[in-house]
Design an enzyme around this catalytic site. Structure first.
Site, PDB file in Angstrom:
ATOM      1  N   THR A  47       0.817  -1.209   0.000  1.00  0.00           N
ATOM      2  CA  THR A  47       0.000   0.000   0.000  1.00  0.00           C
ATOM      3  C   THR A  47       0.852   1.261   0.000  1.00  0.00           C
ATOM      4  OG1 THR A  47      -1.679  -1.256   1.191  1.00  0.00           O
ATOM      5  CG2 THR A  47      -1.931   1.126   1.189  1.00  0.00           C
ATOM      6  N   TYR A 135       4.127 -12.809   4.775  1.00  0.00           N
ATOM      7  CA  TYR A 135       3.098 -12.152   3.968  1.00  0.00           C
ATOM      8  C   TYR A 135       2.792 -13.031   2.765  1.00  0.00           C
ATOM      9  CZ  TYR A 135       0.905  -8.338   1.233  1.00  0.00           C
ATOM     10  OH  TYR A 135       0.052  -7.562   0.487  1.00  0.00           O
ATOM     11  N   LYS A 163       0.406 -12.730   7.597  1.00  0.00           N
ATOM     12  CA  LYS A 163      -0.596 -11.909   6.920  1.00  0.00           C
ATOM     13  C   LYS A 163      -1.134 -12.746   5.769  1.00  0.00           C
ATOM     14  CE  LYS A 163      -1.468  -7.722   4.250  1.00  0.00           C
ATOM     15  NZ  LYS A 163      -0.907  -6.491   3.627  1.00  0.00           N
ATOM     16  N   ILE A 206      -4.413  -6.704   8.677  1.00  0.00           N
ATOM     17  CA  ILE A 206      -3.506  -5.657   8.199  1.00  0.00           C
ATOM     18  C   ILE A 206      -4.254  -4.978   7.072  1.00  0.00           C
ATOM     19  CG2 ILE A 206      -1.283  -5.168   7.112  1.00  0.00           C
ATOM     20  CD1 ILE A 206      -0.090  -7.412   8.785  1.00  0.00           C
TER      21      ILE A 206
END
Length: 295
Positions: A47, A135, A163, A206
């Site tokens: 992001t 992740y 995540k 998240i």
């Protein structure tokens, strides 16, 4: 052992003004998040447009956030790449700057097999000795961390969380069977599935949308933990999330962070901003959401 955090961690955007990182806007945004109950801040992730940030910019952003947060919540640095040695060096630097943990994406493009994933993540964890969030985002990497691999990695003393951006509840259940959720946290990487993710025992999210509604998104988690049915509470958030899905993250969320005054509506190529009509519709959806809170 307690989890790294529980509830909402914010996948922080990077504010730009005239293609430069706007540190004042960054500080204002982080203060807004802290004032509105964010439980962790994740820096230099997807992001944040990390592929288009220079090493110096990443370090400046991370140092700025760490200094401002001042240990009030965990600051997690995105340091993973598809090069193990580069990931180690970035992670060591993040630790030196004061990061509380690191987040490591699965290797992309060159990819690897499951044995390679184990060696990759363990090599970084061994070198850095800082809590690691794995992740898993196969939609971006075309690579997944299989449940059996998560099981192996969860036994490493520094690998403490996942995540999970698979949006696959069968995957979640397979992972849960193989880990100790008292010591290894499962965080959703998809804002739109949090109701079921929490119901199935996830420790948090998240989040992208929490860049603009951190308090409301954390309240959802708190209500779930209190034993409440949060389906109705989620509905207005779900409507805003539908508007946010108009384009690839982080294109839409930056239309909203800029609307709140956190930098200009700028992205770095190859990302481009929404068309003006889509920007207007998205911002109106945000206004409608906020107006509904005050009814």
């Amino acid at each position: 052992m307690t989890h790294l955090f529980e509830g909402v961690g914010v996948a922080l955007t990077t504010p730009f003004t005239n293609n430069k990182v706007n540190l004042e806007a960054l500080k204002a945004h982080v203060n807004f998040l802290l004032e509105n109950n964010a439980q962790a801040i994740i820096v230099n992730g997807t992001t944040a447009e990390s592929p288009t940030l220079t090493t110096d910019e990443k370090e400046l952003i991370l140092k700025t956030v760490i200094d401002l947060v001042d240990k009030r919540v965990p600051v997690i640095a995105g340091t993973g790449t598809n090069d193990t040695e580069k990931s180690i060096q970035a992670s060591i630097q993040a630790k030196a700057l004061g990061a509380d943990a690191i987040m490591l994406i699965t290797p992309y493009y060159n990819k690897t097999n499951q044995r390679g994933l184990v060696k990759h993540f363990e090599a970084i964890a061994d070198a850095v000795k800082l809590p690691v969030v794995l992740y898993n985002v196969p939609s971006r990497t075309n690579m997944t961390i299989e449940p059996e691999t998560v099981e192996i990695l969860s036994q490493h003393p520094y690998i403490v969380a996942l995540k999970d951006a698979t949006n696959d509840f069968e995957y979640l259940e397979e992972v849960k069977k193989r880990i100790d959720t008292n010591s290894f946290a499962l965080y959703s990487g998809n804002d739109d599935n949090v109701v079921e993710y929490y119901q199935r025992g996830g420790q948090g999210v998240i989040s992208v949308i929490a860049n603009v509604i951190p308090k409301e998104f954390q309240a959802l988690y708190d209500a779930q933990q209190s034993g409440l049915d949060i389906q109705d509470q989620f509905k207005p958030i779900g409507t805003l999330l539908s508007a946010l899905s108009v384009d690839i993250n982080p294109i839409p969320i930056k239309a909203l962070t800029s609307y709140l005054g956190f930098g200009n509506y700028e992205l770095r190529l190859p990302l481009v901003s929404l068309e003006d009509t889509d920007t207007k519709v998205l911002r109106e959806a945000y206004d409608t959401f906020k107006a509904g809170e005050n009814e």
